[in-house]
Design a protein around this motif. Sequence first.
Motif, PDB file in Angstrom:
ATOM      1  N   LYS A 117       0.829  -1.208   0.000  1.00  0.00           N
ATOM      2  CA  LYS A 117       0.000   0.000   0.000  1.00  0.00           C
ATOM      3  C   LYS A 117       0.861   1.254   0.000  1.00  0.00           C
ATOM      4  CE  LYS A 117      -4.322  -1.763   1.899  1.00  0.00           C
ATOM      5  NZ  LYS A 117      -5.351  -1.656   2.956  1.00  0.00           N
ATOM      6  N   ILE A 120       2.041   1.612  -3.591  1.00  0.00           N
ATOM      7  CA  ILE A 120       0.951   1.954  -4.502  1.00  0.00           C
ATOM      8  C   ILE A 120       0.552   3.420  -4.376  1.00  0.00           C
ATOM      9  CG2 ILE A 120      -1.511   1.555  -4.921  1.00  0.00           C
ATOM     10  CD1 ILE A 120      -0.929  -1.411  -4.279  1.00  0.00           C
ATOM     11  N   ASN A 121       0.636   3.936  -3.179  1.00  0.00           N
ATOM     12  CA  ASN A 121       0.211   5.311  -2.941  1.00  0.00           C
ATOM     13  C   ASN A 121       1.337   6.321  -3.083  1.00  0.00           C
ATOM     14  OD1 ASN A 121      -2.488   4.610  -2.341  1.00  0.00           O
ATOM     15  ND2 ASN A 121      -1.875   3.951  -0.307  1.00  0.00           N
ATOM     16  N   SER A 123       4.303   8.003  -5.690  1.00  0.00           N
ATOM     17  CA  SER A 123       4.874   8.191  -7.024  1.00  0.00           C
ATOM     18  C   SER A 123       6.279   8.744  -6.872  1.00  0.00           C
ATOM     19  CB  SER A 123       4.033   9.152  -7.864  1.00  0.00           C
ATOM     20  OG  SER A 123       2.778   8.574  -8.168  1.00  0.00           O
ATOM     21  N   SER A 156       6.154   5.396 -11.206  1.00  0.00           N
ATOM     22  CA  SER A 156       5.771   4.651 -10.012  1.00  0.00           C
ATOM     23  C   SER A 156       6.940   3.891  -9.404  1.00  0.00           C
ATOM     24  CB  SER A 156       4.648   3.660 -10.371  1.00  0.00           C
ATOM     25  OG  SER A 156       4.330   2.845  -9.275  1.00  0.00           O
ATOM     26  N   LYS A 309      -6.728  -5.172  -9.087  1.00  0.00           N
ATOM     27  CA  LYS A 309      -6.669  -3.860  -9.731  1.00  0.00           C
ATOM     28  C   LYS A 309      -8.037  -3.375 -10.186  1.00  0.00           C
ATOM     29  CE  LYS A 309      -5.743  -5.294 -14.532  1.00  0.00           C
ATOM     30  NZ  LYS A 309      -6.720  -4.457 -15.247  1.00  0.00           N
ATOM     31  N   ASN A 312      -9.336  -1.411  -7.237  1.00  0.00           N
ATOM     32  CA  ASN A 312      -8.450  -0.443  -6.596  1.00  0.00           C
ATOM     33  C   ASN A 312      -7.870   0.459  -7.676  1.00  0.00           C
ATOM     34  OD1 ASN A 312      -6.068   0.817  -5.523  1.00  0.00           O
ATOM     35  ND2 ASN A 312      -6.062  -0.670  -3.862  1.00  0.00           N
ATOM     36  N   GLN A 313      -8.341   1.708  -7.705  1.00  0.00           N
ATOM     37  CA  GLN A 313      -7.961   2.615  -8.785  1.00  0.00           C
ATOM     38  C   GLN A 313      -6.462   2.900  -8.785  1.00  0.00           C
ATOM     39  OE1 GLN A 313     -10.186   6.240  -8.805  1.00  0.00           O
ATOM     40  NE2 GLN A 313      -9.338   6.949 -10.755  1.00  0.00           N
ATOM     41  N   GLN A 314      -5.885   3.051  -7.578  1.00  0.00           N
ATOM     42  CA  GLN A 314      -4.453   3.314  -7.485  1.00  0.00           C
ATOM     43  C   GLN A 314      -3.655   2.127  -8.001  1.00  0.00           C
ATOM     44  OE1 GLN A 314      -3.886   6.583  -7.337  1.00  0.00           O
ATOM     45  NE2 GLN A 314      -2.417   6.371  -5.669  1.00  0.00           N
ATOM     46  N   THR A 317      -3.352   1.653 -11.834  1.00  0.00           N
ATOM     47  CA  THR A 317      -2.364   2.445 -12.572  1.00  0.00           C
ATOM     48  C   THR A 317      -0.964   1.846 -12.491  1.00  0.00           C
ATOM     49  OG1 THR A 317      -1.859   3.872 -10.668  1.00  0.00           O
ATOM     50  CG2 THR A 317      -3.676   4.538 -12.094  1.00  0.00           C
ATOM     51  N   LYS A 318      -0.787   0.761 -11.733  1.00  0.00           N
ATOM     52  CA  LYS A 318       0.530   0.125 -11.607  1.00  0.00           C
ATOM     53  C   LYS A 318       0.619  -1.165 -12.426  1.00  0.00           C
ATOM     54  CE  LYS A 318       0.689   3.194  -8.308  1.00  0.00           C
ATOM     55  NZ  LYS A 318       1.229   4.537  -8.563  1.00  0.00           N
TER      56      LYS A 318
END
Length: 572
Positions: A117, A120-121, A123, A156, A309, A312-314, A317-318
């Motif tokens: 987490k 993921i959060n 950048s 990322s 994914k 989970n929007q974040q 993007t990964k």
Amino acid sequence: MLSLEEIPLLNPLDRALGHFFMERSNADPELLGLAAALTSYALRQGHVCLDLNSLQTYDLADYIDEDFKSRAVQSLTKNPFVGSIDKQDAPLILTQENKLYLHRYWHYERRLIRLLKNRINTSNNSSSSDHLNTFLQSSPNLGEEQQLAIQRAYDSSLTLISGGPGTGKTTTVLYILAFLLTQSANETLKIGLAAPTGKAAQRIQDSIHSGIDQLPFSDEEKQTIKIEAVTLHRLLGYQRHSSKFIHNRDTPLDLDIVIIDEASMLDLLLFTKLIEALKPSTKLILLGDRNQLASVEAGSIFGDLIEAKARNQQLDTKVIELTKNYRFGNSSSLFKTCEYIKEGKSLEAIECITNGDGTLQLDVLPAPSSLKKRLKNELINHIELLSNAPTPAYALNQLAEICLLTPLRKGAYGVEGLNRTIESNVRQQHSINPREPYYSGLPIMIVENSYSQGLFNGDIGVIFRPDPSSNELFAFFENDTDAEPTRYLIPSLPKFETAYAITVHKSQGSEYNHVLFVIPPGDSPLLTRELIYTAISRSRKSVEVWSSLDHLESAIANQIQRTSGILEAMSE
């Protein structure tokens, strides 16, 4: 409620753990012991925990009555040996979702979720669209998915790239590295490249080195990407007789980028130790195929993250899933069959095998009494080329030509039975003394790691007589250079076994021009959609499957479901 001894799925270790708790608990000891034993059984099946809400997942329906869940939850909640999120010092942990863990695995999962987490959060960069567009314009052969992967990997600290064989994962990584080098302001980037096995590490290194010439860079710049691939254990700093690594959260890897190939093979514990050994600024790029077999040990982290994914929007993007096949083309029977298998469309897959372009063939599984003759006829040219190979390099190249795969180790159709049968054919054909344990042309597989010799579990080599006038035999293995294969004294080798046939699990990370896939008769929990897909997708050119239609159809319909808390936690 059945006793521990009455459930045949449990092995001695499961029962011993159950009895351990039974002997120490005054609160409903039989139920506590059974729950602990079932949790141990679930771990052996690759699950991280025992989900009391879905006991059918573990093939326990015939042994556990319908009200076991409610009685277990009520009893375990009150048991002093069972903890929770608010009481974390107990040997067993029961979550609010009614998932029962051995404490060690619950602890590792919580650590991994927290670290994931955080990544993921976070950048690391904000990419320059001008620089990225300029770079992509100079690389016109990249597909849209590959271009997106480059942007996301730059932005990322965590990137997951999933795709089947031939979808361009290695090419994508090459261009990611190339773009990152252009953005590094002339600083030397420290890059780590690894895979779970030595064989997979060698393959990703060879793929990257062979693809460097296509990059739009000078020879000097290309040399900066020629990095050595190692096993993940070596990257983290394997310590003999210890489960700990040199590199951990207190002594992280001094690297800017870490790339892990065959990430679907990472289990919960190794995945956690990897991420804990990274600095927050280190970019982690995971390559894998979400549809392949998961790790042998507990967990299916890579697949869980890609599945999560959608919720989970974040995380979305990964993740990049590569779908275009550059090797076969999306219209080839081999590609389409793999796609049907991934989707569980067994009838369409079988139709494609039986009426496709001939790259796949389905044949009847021979009876044990005729297996020896059938194997001889099928593999005679392959065996002769191995036995009469002029050089060890030629023999090793021949081993990459054809591979005989099976799901099992035991039985006539397992690796042990198939290897014995083929060896018998070879010894008869070439009049080899049965008292001689080895002979020239014998393929072998290393089954334990030897870091001092650079040999790792899964490495394939060949026994060879380099001097025809001598009886002296040596073992030869490919190395990480373009030089001749490395020679080893046979007695000095780590533990190894004959490798005319290998298990599908051991084939992960490898590719062959032709695959012969034997599916044994009878029901087995190993016969799953993921195993069929993994076996067939090992081939570059053609596949022959020995199985009945019904058996193959049943296996494709049987999907692996592994229980953990990763999917729920990462879906939040």
